[in-house]
Design an enzyme around this catalytic site. Structure first.
Site, PDB file in Angstrom:
ATOM      1  N   GLY A  70      17.464 -23.117 -37.476  1.00  0.00           N
ATOM      2  CA  GLY A  70      17.909 -23.555 -36.159  1.00  0.00           C
ATOM      3  C   GLY A  70      17.211 -22.783 -35.051  1.00  0.00           C
ATOM      4  O   GLY A  70      16.798 -23.365 -34.039  1.00  0.00           O
ATOM      5  N   ASN A 150      29.595 -22.285 -31.217  1.00  0.00           N
ATOM      6  CA  ASN A 150      29.771 -21.664 -32.534  1.00  0.00           C
ATOM      7  C   ASN A 150      30.861 -20.599 -32.554  1.00  0.00           C
ATOM      8  O   ASN A 150      31.347 -20.237 -33.613  1.00  0.00           O
ATOM      9  CB  ASN A 150      28.456 -21.040 -32.995  1.00  0.00           C
ATOM     10  CG  ASN A 150      27.814 -20.193 -31.925  1.00  0.00           C
ATOM     11  OD1 ASN A 150      27.495 -20.684 -30.840  1.00  0.00           O
ATOM     12  ND2 ASN A 150      27.649 -18.924 -32.197  1.00  0.00           N
ATOM     13  N   GLN A 179      25.621 -25.956 -35.024  1.00  0.00           N
ATOM     14  CA  GLN A 179      26.996 -25.738 -35.505  1.00  0.00           C
ATOM     15  C   GLN A 179      27.768 -27.059 -35.609  1.00  0.00           C
ATOM     16  O   GLN A 179      28.594 -27.237 -36.508  1.00  0.00           O
ATOM     17  CB  GLN A 179      27.727 -24.782 -34.540  1.00  0.00           C
ATOM     18  CG  GLN A 179      29.035 -24.246 -35.058  1.00  0.00           C
ATOM     19  CD  GLN A 179      28.884 -23.365 -36.301  1.00  0.00           C
ATOM     20  OE1 GLN A 179      29.473 -23.654 -37.339  1.00  0.00           O
ATOM     21  NE2 GLN A 179      28.091 -22.312 -36.214  1.00  0.00           N
ATOM     22  N   HIS A 201      21.757 -24.303 -43.129  1.00  0.00           N
ATOM     23  CA  HIS A 201      22.691 -23.405 -43.820  1.00  0.00           C
ATOM     24  C   HIS A 201      24.135 -23.483 -43.320  1.00  0.00           C
ATOM     25  O   HIS A 201      25.018 -22.845 -43.875  1.00  0.00           O
ATOM     26  CB  HIS A 201      22.171 -21.958 -43.831  1.00  0.00           C
ATOM     27  CG  HIS A 201      22.278 -21.216 -42.533  1.00  0.00           C
ATOM     28  ND1 HIS A 201      23.272 -20.302 -42.301  1.00  0.00           N
ATOM     29  CD2 HIS A 201      21.519 -21.230 -41.423  1.00  0.00           C
ATOM     30  CE1 HIS A 201      23.102 -19.773 -41.098  1.00  0.00           C
ATOM     31  NE2 HIS A 201      22.037 -20.324 -40.543  1.00  0.00           N
ATOM     32  N   THR A 237       2.178 -23.979 -44.200  1.00  0.00           N
ATOM     33  CA  THR A 237       2.518 -24.724 -45.409  1.00  0.00           C
ATOM     34  C   THR A 237       4.021 -24.976 -45.440  1.00  0.00           C
ATOM     35  O   THR A 237       4.817 -24.064 -45.222  1.00  0.00           O
ATOM     36  CB  THR A 237       2.066 -23.940 -46.656  1.00  0.00           C
ATOM     37  OG1 THR A 237       0.653 -23.739 -46.538  1.00  0.00           O
ATOM     38  CG2 THR A 237       2.379 -24.690 -47.932  1.00  0.00           C
ATOM     39  N   CYS A 324      25.405 -13.284 -35.380  1.00  0.00           N
ATOM     40  CA  CYS A 324      24.198 -12.645 -34.839  1.00  0.00           C
ATOM     41  C   CYS A 324      24.553 -11.490 -33.921  1.00  0.00           C
ATOM     42  O   CYS A 324      23.769 -10.587 -33.707  1.00  0.00           O
ATOM     43  CB  CYS A 324      23.374 -13.652 -34.047  1.00  0.00           C
ATOM     44  SG  CYS A 324      23.005 -15.098 -35.000  1.00  0.00           S
TER      45      CYS A 324
HETATM   46  C1  LIG Z   1      25.122 -23.015 -32.226  1.00  0.00           C
HETATM   47  C2  LIG Z   1      24.056 -22.310 -33.022  1.00  0.00           C
HETATM   48  N1  LIG Z   1      22.784 -22.367 -32.617  1.00  0.00           N
HETATM   49  C3  LIG Z   1      21.795 -21.772 -33.290  1.00  0.00           C
HETATM   50  C4  LIG Z   1      22.031 -21.057 -34.444  1.00  0.00           C
HETATM   51  C5  LIG Z   1      20.894 -20.402 -35.177  1.00  0.00           C
HETATM   52  O1  LIG Z   1      20.550 -21.120 -36.342  1.00  0.00           O
HETATM   53  P1  LIG Z   1      19.795 -20.405 -37.576  1.00  0.00           P
HETATM   54  O2  LIG Z   1      20.759 -19.411 -38.142  1.00  0.00           O
HETATM   55  O3  LIG Z   1      19.503 -21.538 -38.522  1.00  0.00           O
HETATM   56  O4  LIG Z   1      18.554 -19.790 -37.035  1.00  0.00           O
HETATM   57  C6  LIG Z   1      23.357 -20.969 -34.918  1.00  0.00           C
HETATM   58  C7  LIG Z   1      23.673 -20.217 -36.147  1.00  0.00           C
HETATM   59  O5  LIG Z   1      24.050 -19.098 -36.136  1.00  0.00           O
HETATM   60  C8  LIG Z   1      24.387 -21.612 -34.179  1.00  0.00           C
HETATM   61  O6  LIG Z   1      25.675 -21.552 -34.585  1.00  0.00           O
END
Ligand SMILES: Cc1ncc(COP(=O)(O)O)c(C=O)c1O
Length: 386
Positions: A70, A150, A179, A201, A237, A324
């Site tokens: 993402g 999220n 999300q 994921h 790739t 995060c």
């Molecule tokens: C709303 C949102 N955007 C972006 C992301 C980032 O995605 P990724 O973990 O696949 O880099 C997340 C995941 O944590 C998310 O919940």
């Protein structure tokens, strides 16, 4: 068995997805760009995954660019659109509650002369489309608003925002659906956005795999240079196994989304009612317009981090908010934007359910979580809940 209530952070890979991916790490290891039989087999698997993913989200194969997740999809969308539109303008509008993948990518663009304008949200974390309209100017190249948050689950009025954005020619709309994608009816072409970011994921697919849907005819500048993969929009790739896993995960979810969402919503509502029975606890996010799997709270007089640790000791995996941002002392920018003072925002707790969450797990969580929350708030961390 511990109870996993952190599906907003990530989800377990489902067995069908794993089985679909395994051959690509075995005999199907070829490079899709190779001309020989190994390459042709990998190309076929990749093209098929592209088609199936596109169909599962309501787009066309050529509109989908596979990425490493993402975050990369978002970076490609925002930076690619901003630089492609630079001659037309430099203004970018976003909301105050975006994921850091958006806020930090835009902050980076801000260092290169782009003007980043943040529209506020209300107490529930929702953007007012009229605020977006007021912020739009002729020099606006991009608007970035997420489909749903999220941390607190609030769903944004994307259709109304899209109508405002498209009434003014030139600006593109990016929607972060990483999300929300697993839980809301997802038909990218009907969202009326130009760019939609997705990740695998959160939907029982593999980590490190995502996709950007780019409405046909939308011009982006590639952000990763090298080979001509993904129609010259993302060099490197391809992660064929990841693509197959993501397509399988989205395909399966598309078929079962309504039933899964209803089941999870009912489980979530039981859990919310149990936790709200504790004094000083407030539900955060929109009471109705929210993702079905997220229960988020403020516990007054407690540290969310302490509750998460105490729950972990009791075998329940929870979080304070964005995975995060965990480990940092900073309070959530989402809760701050919703008007929670820092001392209250420190009491954030998020419980997020998944397709695999069972009624028995929720029953147990309804018993344990309120007891742990009470005890942490009353200052006795780690006592066995009863
Ligand atoms: C709303 C949102 N955007 C972006 C992301 C980032 O995605 P990724 O973990 O696949 O880099 C997340 C995941 O944590 C998310 O919940």
């Amino acid at each position: 068995m511990p109870i996993y209530l952190d599906h907003a952070a990530t989800t377990p890979v489902r067995p069908e997805v794993l089985s679909a991916m395994l051959p690509l790490w075995g005999a199907g290891f070829g490079n899709p760009s190779s001309a020989h039989a190994f390459g042709r087999a990998a190309r076929e698997a990749l093209d098929d995954a592209h088609e199936r993913l596109a169909a599962a989200i309501g787009g066309e194969s050529r509109e989908v660019v596979l990425t490493s997740g993402g975050t990369e999809a978002i970076n490609l969308a925002l930076k690619g659109a901003a630089w492609a539109g630079r001659a037309r303008g430099h203004r970018i509008i976003t909301s105050a509650v975006e994921h850091h993948a958006v806020t930090h990518a835009l902050a980076h663009l801000g260092k290169f002369g782009f003007e980043i304008v943040e529209v506020p949200v209300d107490r529930y974390g929702q953007v007012d489309p009229d605020d977006v309209e007021r912020a739009l100017t002729d020099t606006t190249v991009l608007v970035a608003v997420m489909l749903a948050n999220n941390e607190v689950g609030t769903i944004q009025p994307i259709a109304e925002i899209a109508a405002r954005v498209h009434a003014r020619r030139g600006a593109l709309l990016h929607v972060d659906a990483v999300q929300a994608g697993p839980w809301l009816p997802l038909h990218v072409a009907e969202l009326r956005a130009d760019l939609v970011s997705l990740g695998a994921h959160k939907v029982e697919g593999p980590k490190g795999t995502g996709a950007l849907w780019i409405r046909r005819g939308t011009h982006l500048l590639a952000q990763q240079h090298g080979g001509g993969q993904e129609r010259h929009r993302r060099a490197g790739t391809e992660n064929v196994a990841g693509a197959v896993g993501m397509a399988t995960a989205f395909e399966l979810r598309a078929a079962e989304r309504p039933a899964a969402a209803e089941r999870v919503r009912a489980q979530r509502d039981r859990l919310v009612a149990a936790v709200l029975a504790v004094d000083g606890v407030e539900l955060t996010g929109h009471p109705v317009g929210r993702l079905p799997h997220i229960a988020s709270f403020i516990v007054r007089g407690a540290e969310g981090g302490d509750i998460v640790l105490a729950l972990d000791l009791e075998g329940i995996a929870a979080s304070t908010g964005s995975a995060c941002a965990s480990g940092s002392d900073e309070v959530s920018h989402v809760l701050a934007a919703m008007g929670f003072p820092a001392d209250e925002a420190h009491g954030a707790l998020r419980l997020s359910l998944g397709r695999s969450t069972t009624d028995a797990e929720i029953e147990e969580a309804c018993r344990v979580v309120p007891a742990v929350v009470r005890r942490v708030r009353d200052g006795s961390v780690g006592v066995t809940a009863g």
